[in-house]
Design a protein around this motif. Sequence first.
Motif, PDB file in Angstrom:
ATOM      1  N   SER A  63      46.389  27.877  56.314  1.00  0.00           N
ATOM      2  CA  SER A  63      46.471  26.609  57.028  1.00  0.00           C
ATOM      3  C   SER A  63      45.075  26.000  56.991  1.00  0.00           C
ATOM      4  N   ILE A  64      44.915  25.014  56.124  1.00  0.00           N
ATOM      5  CA  ILE A  64      43.589  24.470  55.861  1.00  0.00           C
ATOM      6  C   ILE A  64      43.512  23.027  56.349  1.00  0.00           C
ATOM      7  N   PRO A  65      42.721  22.794  57.401  1.00  0.00           N
ATOM      8  CA  PRO A  65      42.628  21.439  57.945  1.00  0.00           C
ATOM      9  C   PRO A  65      42.036  20.464  56.931  1.00  0.00           C
ATOM     10  N   ALA A  66      42.479  19.213  57.003  1.00  0.00           N
ATOM     11  CA  ALA A  66      41.953  18.175  56.102  1.00  0.00           C
ATOM     12  C   ALA A  66      40.456  17.999  56.333  1.00  0.00           C
ATOM     13  N   GLY A  67      39.742  17.735  55.252  1.00  0.00           N
ATOM     14  CA  GLY A  67      38.315  17.461  55.351  1.00  0.00           C
ATOM     15  C   GLY A  67      37.448  18.698  55.530  1.00  0.00           C
ATOM     16  N   THR A  68      38.021  19.874  55.275  1.00  0.00           N
ATOM     17  CA  THR A  68      37.228  21.101  55.398  1.00  0.00           C
ATOM     18  C   THR A  68      37.163  21.820  54.050  1.00  0.00           C
ATOM     19  N   VAL A  69      36.258  22.795  53.976  1.00  0.00           N
ATOM     20  CA  VAL A  69      36.144  23.623  52.782  1.00  0.00           C
ATOM     21  C   VAL A  69      36.675  25.012  53.105  1.00  0.00           C
ATOM     22  N   PHE A  70      37.600  25.462  52.278  1.00  0.00           N
ATOM     23  CA  PHE A  70      38.156  26.799  52.431  1.00  0.00           C
ATOM     24  C   PHE A  70      37.751  27.603  51.203  1.00  0.00           C
ATOM     25  N   ALA A  71      37.201  28.784  51.419  1.00  0.00           N
ATOM     26  CA  ALA A  71      36.800  29.618  50.277  1.00  0.00           C
ATOM     27  C   ALA A  71      37.665  30.863  50.217  1.00  0.00           C
ATOM     28  N   LEU A  72      38.234  31.097  49.046  1.00  0.00           N
ATOM     29  CA  LEU A  72      39.014  32.302  48.818  1.00  0.00           C
ATOM     30  C   LEU A  72      38.145  33.250  47.987  1.00  0.00           C
ATOM     31  N   LEU A  73      37.829  34.376  48.589  1.00  0.00           N
ATOM     32  CA  LEU A  73      36.981  35.358  47.928  1.00  0.00           C
ATOM     33  C   LEU A  73      37.825  36.540  47.501  1.00  0.00           C
ATOM     34  N   GLY A  74      37.405  37.191  46.450  1.00  0.00           N
ATOM     35  CA  GLY A  74      38.122  38.402  46.069  1.00  0.00           C
ATOM     36  C   GLY A  74      37.582  38.924  44.769  1.00  0.00           C
ATOM     37  N   PRO A  75      37.696  40.237  44.564  1.00  0.00           N
ATOM     38  CA  PRO A  75      37.211  40.818  43.314  1.00  0.00           C
ATOM     39  C   PRO A  75      38.040  40.332  42.127  1.00  0.00           C
ATOM     40  N   ASN A  76      37.591  40.630  40.936  1.00  0.00           N
ATOM     41  CA  ASN A  76      38.330  40.258  39.725  1.00  0.00           C
ATOM     42  C   ASN A  76      39.759  40.761  39.821  1.00  0.00           C
ATOM     43  N   GLY A  77      40.686  39.894  39.482  1.00  0.00           N
ATOM     44  CA  GLY A  77      42.087  40.289  39.468  1.00  0.00           C
ATOM     45  C   GLY A  77      42.753  40.282  40.835  1.00  0.00           C
ATOM     46  N   ALA A  78      42.051  39.797  41.861  1.00  0.00           N
ATOM     47  CA  ALA A  78      42.619  39.804  43.218  1.00  0.00           C
ATOM     48  C   ALA A  78      43.777  38.820  43.359  1.00  0.00           C
TER      49      ALA A  78
ATOM     50  N   ASP B  32      29.279  31.313  52.027  1.00  0.00           N
ATOM     51  CA  ASP B  32      28.455  31.200  53.220  1.00  0.00           C
ATOM     52  C   ASP B  32      27.874  29.789  53.334  1.00  0.00           C
ATOM     53  N   GLU B  33      27.416  29.239  52.219  1.00  0.00           N
ATOM     54  CA  GLU B  33      26.791  27.914  52.195  1.00  0.00           C
ATOM     55  C   GLU B  33      27.783  26.790  52.464  1.00  0.00           C
ATOM     56  N   LEU B  34      28.974  26.912  51.873  1.00  0.00           N
ATOM     57  CA  LEU B  34      29.865  25.759  51.827  1.00  0.00           C
ATOM     58  C   LEU B  34      31.050  25.800  52.761  1.00  0.00           C
ATOM     59  N   ALA B  35      31.587  26.986  52.984  1.00  0.00           N
ATOM     60  CA  ALA B  35      32.934  27.032  53.547  1.00  0.00           C
ATOM     61  C   ALA B  35      32.974  26.968  55.065  1.00  0.00           C
ATOM     62  N   ASP B  36      33.934  26.220  55.582  1.00  0.00           N
ATOM     63  CA  ASP B  36      34.216  26.246  57.008  1.00  0.00           C
ATOM     64  C   ASP B  36      34.955  27.523  57.356  1.00  0.00           C
ATOM     65  N   ARG B  37      35.883  27.894  56.478  1.00  0.00           N
ATOM     66  CA  ARG B  37      36.596  29.153  56.673  1.00  0.00           C
ATOM     67  C   ARG B  37      36.650  29.918  55.359  1.00  0.00           C
TER      68      ARG B  37
ATOM     69  N   ILE C 241      45.463  38.936  52.586  1.00  0.00           N
ATOM     70  CA  ILE C 241      44.187  38.477  53.113  1.00  0.00           C
ATOM     71  C   ILE C 241      43.648  39.565  54.031  1.00  0.00           C
ATOM     72  N   ALA C 242      42.581  40.203  53.555  1.00  0.00           N
ATOM     73  CA  ALA C 242      42.036  41.358  54.283  1.00  0.00           C
ATOM     74  C   ALA C 242      41.269  40.914  55.514  1.00  0.00           C
ATOM     75  N   ALA C 243      40.716  39.716  55.489  1.00  0.00           N
ATOM     76  CA  ALA C 243      40.019  39.172  56.657  1.00  0.00           C
ATOM     77  C   ALA C 243      39.866  37.686  56.471  1.00  0.00           C
ATOM     78  N   GLU C 244      39.843  36.962  57.575  1.00  0.00           N
ATOM     79  CA  GLU C 244      39.672  35.524  57.493  1.00  0.00           C
ATOM     80  C   GLU C 244      38.900  35.031  58.700  1.00  0.00           C
ATOM     81  N   GLY C 245      38.029  34.064  58.482  1.00  0.00           N
ATOM     82  CA  GLY C 245      37.286  33.484  59.597  1.00  0.00           C
ATOM     83  C   GLY C 245      36.122  32.673  59.096  1.00  0.00           C
ATOM     84  N   THR C 246      35.277  32.232  60.032  1.00  0.00           N
ATOM     85  CA  THR C 246      34.044  31.569  59.622  1.00  0.00           C
ATOM     86  C   THR C 246      33.116  32.661  59.088  1.00  0.00           C
ATOM     87  N   ALA C 247      32.051  32.241  58.408  1.00  0.00           N
ATOM     88  CA  ALA C 247      31.100  33.219  57.880  1.00  0.00           C
ATOM     89  C   ALA C 247      30.576  34.096  59.021  1.00  0.00           C
ATOM     90  N   ASP C 248      30.269  33.471  60.159  1.00  0.00           N
ATOM     91  CA  ASP C 248      29.735  34.241  61.292  1.00  0.00           C
ATOM     92  C   ASP C 248      30.753  35.228  61.843  1.00  0.00           C
TER      93      ASP C 248
END
Length: 328
Positions: A27-42, A202-207, A216-223
């Motif tokens: 659930s990604i709010p409009a006007g935000t940056v969402f980053a999906l991280l994961g190892p190769n092949g995730a 860390d630099e760009l994403a809101d979540r 999804i093993a974990a989700e949240g703000t960088a902090d």
Amino acid sequence: MTNPAIAANGLRKAYGEKTVLDGIDLSIPAGTVFALLGPNGAGKTTAVKILSTLIPPGQGSGAISVGGHDLATDAQAVRAAIGVTGQFSAVDGLITGEENMLLMADLHHLSKAEGRRVAADLLERFDLTEAAKKPASTYSGGMKRRLDIAMTLVGGPRIIFLDEPTTGLDPRSRHSMWQMIRGLVADGVTVFLTTQYLEEADELADRIAVLHHGKIAAEGTADELKRIVPGGHVRLRFTDPTAYRAAAAALGDETVRDDEVLALQLPSDGTQRDLRAVLDRLDAAGIEADELTVHTPDLDDVFFALTETEAATDTAAGIPAPSKETVR
Ligand SMILES: Nc1ncnc2c1ncn2[C@@H]1O[C@H](COP(=O)(O)OP(=O)(O)OP(=O)(O)O)[C@@H](O)[C@H]1O
Ligand SMILES: [Mg+2]
């Protein structure tokens, strides 16, 4: 509350026997940056491809909406609302940068004049004006990547998918790409980005969400993510073995010794108060460390912590991983 720009419920995808996405909620709010991280092949590219209508979602997926349009019933409207920069370049090397842009303008049914205006404007913004008349095959990796993204923006999409936008870019180009992404967000664009670089998230994403083994093993703000791993510590180094032993005794049970390099490590949240407490104990014992470093957990710690647990489960069938006790 406004509708999220991207929403998915139980997103699934399997290739044959292999489950790639095993029920992902977004659930990604409009006007935000969402980053999906994961190892190769995730499954990052798979998620991007599904959400951008390039491949269908798998059996049993729940509802997916992008830009307020249902992906299953209104894929055309989704396509009109989004821009996608794939992991692998869409640039045609045989024609010039400008011609690549004009081709995109054509695809978006812009008039000739409007297409020229938009192309010139974007080429300028991406610092490609000088190279515009040269074949794209002569561009450097960074220039090609910039052209790729400029092409994505031709139709003025309000939601953009960037699949590893800075892979292969040098630090300067990476930073200018980040600036560009921040500029888009300032204009209210929603950005769904995948990356291997934790620093980038860390630099760009809101979540941020970490994708691992289809979930999804974990989700949240960088902090928030950093708080879930207890990675913070203070490390003290000594040259004098006597001082080292005395410090180990003074600092108590939680201290981990590394006798070989005369280093001590103890958990710390890195606050001034916490550091002072450590230094006070050393002072009281009349000991001075030769080197003191503070390590606050970063997204790398999160990433390794999350992906390690699962890696440990993997080894259950093979050679057991050494436990913390036995390595000591
Ligand atoms: N068309 C396909 N047919 C079969 N398997 C596929 C197909 N596309 C992807 N896969 C498999 O799905 C898994 C996820 O692939 P995907 O490209 O989504 O990963 P990724 O997270 O983007 O990885 P990378 O970081 O390497 O780009 C991989 O195991 C891949 O081999
Ligand atoms: Mg990928």
